[in-house]
Motif scaffolding. Structure first.
Motif, mmCIF file in Angstrom:
data_model
loop_
_atom_site.group_PDB
_atom_site.id
_atom_site.type_symbol
_atom_site.label_atom_id
_atom_site.label_comp_id
_atom_site.label_asym_id
_atom_site.label_seq_id
_atom_site.Cartn_x
_atom_site.Cartn_y
_atom_site.Cartn_z
ATOM 1 N N GLY A 285 -5.851 4.567 -7.561
ATOM 2 C CA GLY A 285 -6.426 5.567 -6.671
ATOM 3 C C GLY A 285 -5.388 6.176 -5.750
ATOM 4 N N ILE A 286 -4.519 5.343 -5.165
ATOM 5 C CA ILE A 286 -3.483 5.835 -4.259
ATOM 6 C C ILE A 286 -2.494 6.719 -4.999
ATOM 7 C CG2 ILE A 286 -1.548 5.133 -2.796
ATOM 8 C CD1 ILE A 286 -3.221 2.596 -2.142
ATOM 9 N N LYS A 287 -2.108 6.308 -6.206
ATOM 10 C CA LYS A 287 -1.187 7.144 -6.989
ATOM 11 C C LYS A 287 -1.813 8.490 -7.327
ATOM 12 C CE LYS A 287 1.716 3.656 -9.235
ATOM 13 N NZ LYS A 287 2.151 3.059 -10.525
ATOM 14 N N ALA A 288 -3.118 8.484 -7.596
ATOM 15 C CA ALA A 288 -3.796 9.740 -7.918
ATOM 16 C C ALA A 288 -3.799 10.662 -6.688
ATOM 17 C CB ALA A 288 -5.230 9.460 -8.377
ATOM 18 N N VAL A 289 -4.076 10.078 -5.519
ATOM 19 C CA VAL A 289 -4.096 10.861 -4.281
ATOM 20 C C VAL A 289 -2.723 11.434 -3.976
ATOM 21 C CG1 VAL A 289 -4.378 10.720 -1.781
ATOM 22 C CG2 VAL A 289 -6.054 9.634 -3.291
ATOM 23 N N LEU A 290 -1.674 10.614 -4.239
ATOM 24 C CA LEU A 290 -0.316 11.046 -3.949
ATOM 25 C C LEU A 290 0.303 11.877 -5.074
ATOM 26 C CD1 LEU A 290 1.038 7.750 -2.331
ATOM 27 C CD2 LEU A 290 0.253 9.819 -1.177
#
Length: 292
Positions: A285-290
């Protein structure tokens, strides 16, 4: 930069995902931790050895909320602990892995986990475990601590910084070396084994939960005596490691070092599954947001 040039997980992502995973795991499994701690402290007394009885008795006599005494400290500690140890493990692992395959052998994975355990114990685990244990012990005895902060201030005034926050440091660190080494090391080794044999979606929630549960079982059976001594040393009236060992031997003999194994095993299996599943999903999720 948030991502490394080679596409591996960056320290920032590891820190955020590890913190999220630690908080989720602590909140979901705290009643197991509460019961395990009570059994380890008072398992020599009649009717306190069965952790399921402890849960039922506390819920009946003190209310369900009592099962979460010290939970906020545990959550804060778990967020910090898992953030630190996932970052430390990822960085230490990168020093030893094969640059062409990005894989480690089992011994190297366990070794990297052990070093990460020392770091997490020193930075966050020992202080948070000390306060959590003191709060759980105090709730059954004097009931003088009004909050985690009041507990910290009171212990600091009475015992000084070292005993207030670092009682049981040696056994906590030994436990963390074993816990982090076996948990992260065995989890990493299982994933590498699965990848080598073509298992699909090794980072998916179902496989992650199963792998984490296996790693948690191995961890519990290997480190229970350290956890029991650590709990005894970190009660509201702090004791030294030698005194804690002596007390356990007098009360129950050698078997006393395995007090709370059933409840800790239940918590660790669940925690292992929840922790790694939450970490894998949070990382995605964090990688997708970033935009990685």
């Amino acid at each position: 930069m948030v991502a490394d040039a080679d596409g591996k997980t960056s320290p920032l992502v590891s820190l955020l995902a590890g913190g999220i995973a630690g908080g989720v795991e602590a909140a979901c499994t705290y009643p197991f931790e509460f019961a395990k701690t009570r059994v380890q402290l008072y398992g020599h007394e009649k009717g306190v050895r069965n952790p399921f009885y402890v849960v039922a008795k506390v819920a009946r006599e003190e209310g369900l909320g009592a099962l979460y005494k010290g939970c906020s400290t545990m959550i804060v500690g778990s967020i910090g602990k898992d953030a630190v140890r996932f970052v430390a493990f990822d960085k230490i692992r990168s020093l030893f892995e094969d640059p062409s395959t990005h894989r480690l052998g089992t011994a190297q994975s366990i070794g990297a986990g052990m070093v990460a355990g020392v770091v997490s114990s020193t930075v966050i685990v020992t202080p948070s475990e000390r306060i959590k244990t003191a709060l759980i012990d105090d709730a059954k005895t004097t009931q003088r601590f009004r909050s985690p902060w009041h507990c910290i201030v009171s212990l600091f005034r009475e015992e000084g910084l070292r005993r207030a926050l670092y009682s049981g440091y040696v056994t906590t660190t030994l436990k963390q070396i074993g816990t982090t080494g076996f948990r992260l090391g065995s989890y990493s080794a299982i994933k590498d084994w699965e990848r080598a044999r073509g298992v699909r979606d090794v980072d998916g929630p179902v496989v992650s939960f199963a792998n984490g549960a296996v790693a948690g079982t191995v961890t519990t059976l290997a480190t229970q005596p350290f956890d029991t001594v650590k709990t005894q040393a970190q009660r509201a009236r702090a004791t030294g490691t030698v005194e804690a060992v002596t007390t356990i031997m007098k009360q129950d003999g050698v078997r006393g070092f395995w007090r709370g194994t059933v409840m800790r095993l239940g918590r660790t299996v669940m925690a292992g599954g929840i922790l790694f599943t939450a970490n894998e999903q949070a990382t995605k999720g964090i990688k997708a947001v970033l935009g990685q």
